[in-house]
Structures are given as C-alpha cells and as structure tokens.
Design a protein around this motif. Structure first.
Motif, PDB file in Angstrom:
ATOM      1  N   PRO A 199       4.675 -22.890 -45.292  1.00  0.00           N
ATOM      2  CA  PRO A 199       3.426 -23.669 -45.199  1.00  0.00           C
ATOM      3  C   PRO A 199       2.199 -22.782 -45.381  1.00  0.00           C
ATOM      4  O   PRO A 199       2.213 -21.602 -45.019  1.00  0.00           O
ATOM      5  CB  PRO A 199       3.486 -24.257 -43.782  1.00  0.00           C
ATOM      6  N   GLU A 200       1.162 -23.384 -45.948  1.00  0.00           N
ATOM      7  CA  GLU A 200      -0.121 -22.694 -46.143  1.00  0.00           C
ATOM      8  C   GLU A 200       0.046 -21.390 -46.915  1.00  0.00           C
ATOM      9  O   GLU A 200      -0.591 -20.387 -46.599  1.00  0.00           O
ATOM     10  CB  GLU A 200      -0.782 -22.409 -44.774  1.00  0.00           C
ATOM     11  N   THR A 201       0.917 -21.396 -47.924  1.00  0.00           N
ATOM     12  CA  THR A 201       1.203 -20.173 -48.680  1.00  0.00           C
ATOM     13  C   THR A 201       1.014 -20.396 -50.167  1.00  0.00           C
ATOM     14  O   THR A 201       1.532 -21.378 -50.726  1.00  0.00           O
ATOM     15  CB  THR A 201       2.655 -19.695 -48.419  1.00  0.00           C
ATOM     16  N   ARG A 202       0.255 -19.510 -50.798  1.00  0.00           N
ATOM     17  CA  ARG A 202       0.046 -19.565 -52.246  1.00  0.00           C
ATOM     18  C   ARG A 202       0.838 -18.442 -52.911  1.00  0.00           C
ATOM     19  O   ARG A 202       0.864 -17.320 -52.409  1.00  0.00           O
ATOM     20  CB  ARG A 202      -1.440 -19.408 -52.589  1.00  0.00           C
ATOM     21  N   SER A 218      -1.844 -18.015 -44.956  1.00  0.00           N
ATOM     22  CA  SER A 218      -2.904 -18.100 -43.950  1.00  0.00           C
ATOM     23  C   SER A 218      -2.346 -18.289 -42.543  1.00  0.00           C
ATOM     24  O   SER A 218      -3.087 -18.392 -41.577  1.00  0.00           O
ATOM     25  CB  SER A 218      -3.845 -19.265 -44.282  1.00  0.00           C
ATOM     26  N   LEU A 219      -0.990 -18.346 -42.460  1.00  0.00           N
ATOM     27  CA  LEU A 219      -0.346 -18.524 -41.158  1.00  0.00           C
ATOM     28  C   LEU A 219       0.558 -17.345 -40.847  1.00  0.00           C
ATOM     29  O   LEU A 219       1.121 -16.716 -41.755  1.00  0.00           O
ATOM     30  CB  LEU A 219       0.497 -19.814 -41.142  1.00  0.00           C
ATOM     31  N   ASN A 220       0.719 -17.058 -39.543  1.00  0.00           N
ATOM     32  CA  ASN A 220       1.693 -16.049 -39.102  1.00  0.00           C
ATOM     33  C   ASN A 220       2.972 -16.785 -38.706  1.00  0.00           C
ATOM     34  O   ASN A 220       3.189 -17.115 -37.544  1.00  0.00           O
ATOM     35  CB  ASN A 220       1.148 -15.244 -37.919  1.00  0.00           C
ATOM     36  N   ALA A 221       3.758 -17.096 -39.717  1.00  0.00           N
ATOM     37  CA  ALA A 221       4.972 -17.882 -39.481  1.00  0.00           C
ATOM     38  C   ALA A 221       5.993 -17.052 -38.712  1.00  0.00           C
ATOM     39  O   ALA A 221       6.110 -15.842 -38.921  1.00  0.00           O
ATOM     40  CB  ALA A 221       5.558 -18.345 -40.801  1.00  0.00           C
ATOM     41  N   PRO A 222       6.776 -17.678 -37.823  1.00  0.00           N
ATOM     42  CA  PRO A 222       7.800 -16.942 -37.071  1.00  0.00           C
ATOM     43  C   PRO A 222       8.888 -16.388 -37.985  1.00  0.00           C
ATOM     44  O   PRO A 222       9.416 -15.311 -37.757  1.00  0.00           O
ATOM     45  CB  PRO A 222       8.352 -17.987 -36.102  1.00  0.00           C
ATOM     46  N   ASN A 223       9.231 -17.148 -39.036  1.00  0.00           N
ATOM     47  CA  ASN A 223      10.219 -16.658 -40.000  1.00  0.00           C
ATOM     48  C   ASN A 223       9.502 -15.885 -41.101  1.00  0.00           C
ATOM     49  O   ASN A 223       8.399 -16.243 -41.496  1.00  0.00           O
ATOM     50  CB  ASN A 223      10.987 -17.836 -40.634  1.00  0.00           C
ATOM     51  N   PRO A 224      10.112 -14.828 -41.616  1.00  0.00           N
ATOM     52  CA  PRO A 224       9.479 -14.092 -42.718  1.00  0.00           C
ATOM     53  C   PRO A 224       9.238 -15.033 -43.897  1.00  0.00           C
ATOM     54  O   PRO A 224      10.111 -15.807 -44.291  1.00  0.00           O
ATOM     55  CB  PRO A 224      10.523 -13.022 -43.068  1.00  0.00           C
ATOM     56  N   VAL A 225       8.028 -14.983 -44.453  1.00  0.00           N
ATOM     57  CA  VAL A 225       7.657 -15.858 -45.556  1.00  0.00           C
ATOM     58  C   VAL A 225       8.555 -15.638 -46.759  1.00  0.00           C
ATOM     59  O   VAL A 225       8.918 -16.583 -47.471  1.00  0.00           O
ATOM     60  CB  VAL A 225       6.166 -15.622 -45.930  1.00  0.00           C
TER      61      VAL A 225
END
Length: 403
Positions: A107-110, A27-34
């Motif tokens: 974070p915020e990742t399923r 649900s987040l656009n993290a700066p590092n690739p998930v």
C-alpha cells in the motif's frame, strides 16, 4: 496488477525477465518488507477465476501469496542499490496459455522500472520461436493466401484485358483492392516470420499497417460504390452517397490508428482497453453505413421499374443487388461474429484457425463479388430478351424485394 502479455507455451517454453533502474518509494512503514510485496508471476486462464475468488473473499489478499500462480520473482531478488537490477530465465514445464503479470501489493507504494520480457518456445533444433504456440503457423498461412490473391489478381487482369470495352472505373478500383490485399498478406507473412525468428518485425509491421490502411479504405469504398451502382449503372454519386463515403473514410483512418496502437503496444499501457473499444465501435458504425447505399439502390430500382417500362432489366438489377446485399451481410457477420467466437472458444494451440477462417471467408467474398460485377460485354444481368418482360413485370409486383 499489470498484465504484460498472453502467450501459449509448449513443454519447451521459457520466460526471460530483465529489470533495471528500479525505484520504489513507500510512504508507509509496513510491517512486512515492501520488496516481498512486489513481483512478477504467470497465471493460466483456469487459475485466474480462482485468484479472483480469493481476492473477493479477502480484499487484503495479495495475489503473490496465491497457490494458483506460478511465481517468477519478487523484488527481494533484486541486486542491491544503486544497480537494483534482475535478469533471469525460467522454464515453463506445464504447457498452457499463461498471462504474465506484475503485482504491487504494497500500500501507498510507487514503483518505477525498465522491463524487458522475452517469451518463447524452443523448436526441435534448439532455436527460439517467439510466436505463441497457436500462432506459429501464421507465416505459412499468410504466404499461401498471398499466392492465392496473386493468382486471383492475374486472372482479374486477364478478364479485364479481354473485355476492354466493358471495363469501368470501378473495375480499376477493384484491381487496386486485390493488389493491396496481396501486398498486405505478404507483409503480414514477413512480419510474423521475423517475429517468430527474432522476436521483432524488423520494420515489416510498418509496411503491414500502411497496406492494411489502404486495403481497408479501398474495401469499404468499393462496397459503397458498387452499392450505389457507380460507373456501371450511373456515372455520378448522389449527395447522400457522397456523405456515406465522407463518413466511412475518416472513420477508417481513426480505426487504423486504433489498430496500430493495439498491435504495437499491449494491455500494459493505460488506455489499451479504450483503444480496443474505439476500434470495435468504429468498425460497427462503418459496417452499418456501407449497407445504406445498397438499400437505396434496391429501392430506387424498384421505384424506377414502375415507370420506365424496362421490367426485365430492372428485375435483373434487383436480383443482382439483392444478392450483393446478402453476400455483404454474410461477409460482415462471419468476419465479425463467427471469427470472434472462434477466437474465444478455440484452444490456445488452435488460435490460427480463426485467422484461416477469416482469410477463407474474405477470399470467398472477393471471388463472389468480383464474379458478380466482372466486366463482360454481354452481362447476364443487363442483357435480356424482350420475351422476359412480361414475366419480369409479374415478379416485380411481388413484395419479395422489399427489405
């Protein structure tokens, strides 16, 4: 972090991980690739403390960045969608006991996925051994103890046959207990053998749990019934003795359900720790409960000795039940406390030692108890000369039999 399993590796150890049907939702656009924040790794017991310190010093620290882990792969290595799968085998060149973990630092990742893991060591002939380095001796160990109990059962049947007049119902239950113990051990040997060779028990685990359940219920029942003096001292059970059985047997049913959940799943399921705690709590309750009938019998015999005029006979019975009390306490203490200590302190290569200690203690316990309550026409505890009466009366006045 999800712990999949622990395994003791030799210098020829391997880990194979197969992942498919991977779905990642953030649900987040993290700066590092998930994808780089999700992955599998191995961690030794020694390095675990260092990783915990790193996380405590920096709450945002990702364990996948630690220098103490043996990284296997991250989700960057997955094949592109829609397959999103991965299958790779890794050699473990540094022999040790490792834990296989999956970490999600995003974070915020399923994450949803299907995972199959294989951990094994290679034997000299190149065949796979799926048992941990410290447990590969278990099939042989359990087979040897099965042979010991089979011989014990044969000897017990011979003793009972030669003393038919002195055989009580409790002796038949004791025969059943020996039979269940032997069958439990041979199923355990076959279970471990098939796991060692193929990685799965091929149904032997089902038989193992069935015979383990019957054996444990019979063991606690026999200890309670002997403690009450049922069948060889009195033909009936008192109400409070029946209540002990009514508590112990249902609790053992629940304990065996917990044992199946613990054995057939692993630390990766949500309530695995809870099931371990349930099993431990029930075991402690049952171990305490079976002591009460022995204490009641000792007190009852002491009170009866003051009124029935059979001092020598009552003294012999008191000695017998006091010895039985000490043996049961010793057995419960050793198999719960000492065996646990051995499992904790033994190096991973010698995990089988705790199993050997537990089976040896159990065999010694069975031999002592069966000898004490064997069917003989002139039992040394119950057939005494009248000349012993006076000495027995003096002994009974002593307070040494008070618990």
């Amino acid at each position: 972090m999800i712990l999949f399993e622990k395994f003791g590796f030799t210098p020829t150890g391997h880990v194979t991980i197969s992942v498919h049907s991977v779905s990642v939702a953030s649900s987040l656009n993290a700066p590092n690739p998930v994808s780089s924040r999700l992955g599998f790794f191995l961690l030794s017991e020694e390095s675990l403390l260092q990783v915990i310190l790193e996380i405590q010093e920096n709450p945002n620290f990702c364990v996948l960045d630690s220098h103490y882990i043996l990284s296997l792969f991250t989700f960057r290595d997955l094949s592109p969608p829609p397959l999103s799968s991965f299958n790779q085998s890794y050699p473990v060149t540094a022999p040790n006991e490792y834990s296989l973990f999956f970490a999600n630092c995003a974070p915020e990742t399923r994450v949803s996925m299907s995972v199959k893991t294989e951990v094994y060591n290679l034997d000299r002939d190149g065949s796979k051994d799926y048992l941990s380095a410290g447990l590969t001796q278990l099939p042989t160990l359990f087979t040897l103890y099965f042979l010991a109990y089979a011989g014990f059962l044969g000897l017990w049947i011979y003793v009972c046959y030669n003393n038919k007049r002195s055989v009580h119902r409790i002796h038949l239950l004791m025969s059943g207990l020996l039979l269940m113990k032997a069958l439990n051990l041979i199923c355990a040997a076959e279970d471990k053998h098939y796991v060692k060779v193929t990685g799965t028990p091929h149904g032997w685990d089902v038989l193992f749990y069935i015979f383990q359940f019957i054996r444990v219920v019979l063991l606690f029942t026999v200890i309670v019934l002997i403690g009450t003096g049922w069948s060889f001292l009195k033909p009936f059970l008192q109400e409070k003795e029946k209540k002990v059985l009514m508590v112990v047997i249902p609790l053992q049913v629940l304990a065996n359900i917990a044992s199946v959940v613990i054995g057939e799943t692993g630390p990766f399921i949500k309530d695995w720790v809870t099931w371990n705690q349930v099993f431990l709590l029930i075991d402690i309750i049952c171990c305490c409960a079976i002591i009460f009938p022995i204490v009641w019998s000792i007190r009852s015999l002491r009170e009866n000795s003051k009124t029935d005029g059979k001092a020598a006979r009552n003294l012999a019975k008191l000695q017998l039940f006091r010895q039985f009390y000490i043996v049961v306490i010793g057995y419960l203490y050793f198999t719960r406390i000492v065996v646990f200590a051995l499992k904790t302190i033994a190096a991973y290569k010698y995990q089988w030692v705790s199993n050997a200690a537990e089976e040896t203690a159990s065999l010694v316990f069975y031999v002592v108890i069966f000898y004490m309550f064997r069917p003989v026409e002139k039992n040394e505890y119950f057939v005494l000369d009248e000349e012993d009466e006076e000495a027995a009366e003096l002994a009974l006045r002593d307070e040494e039999f008070e618990l």
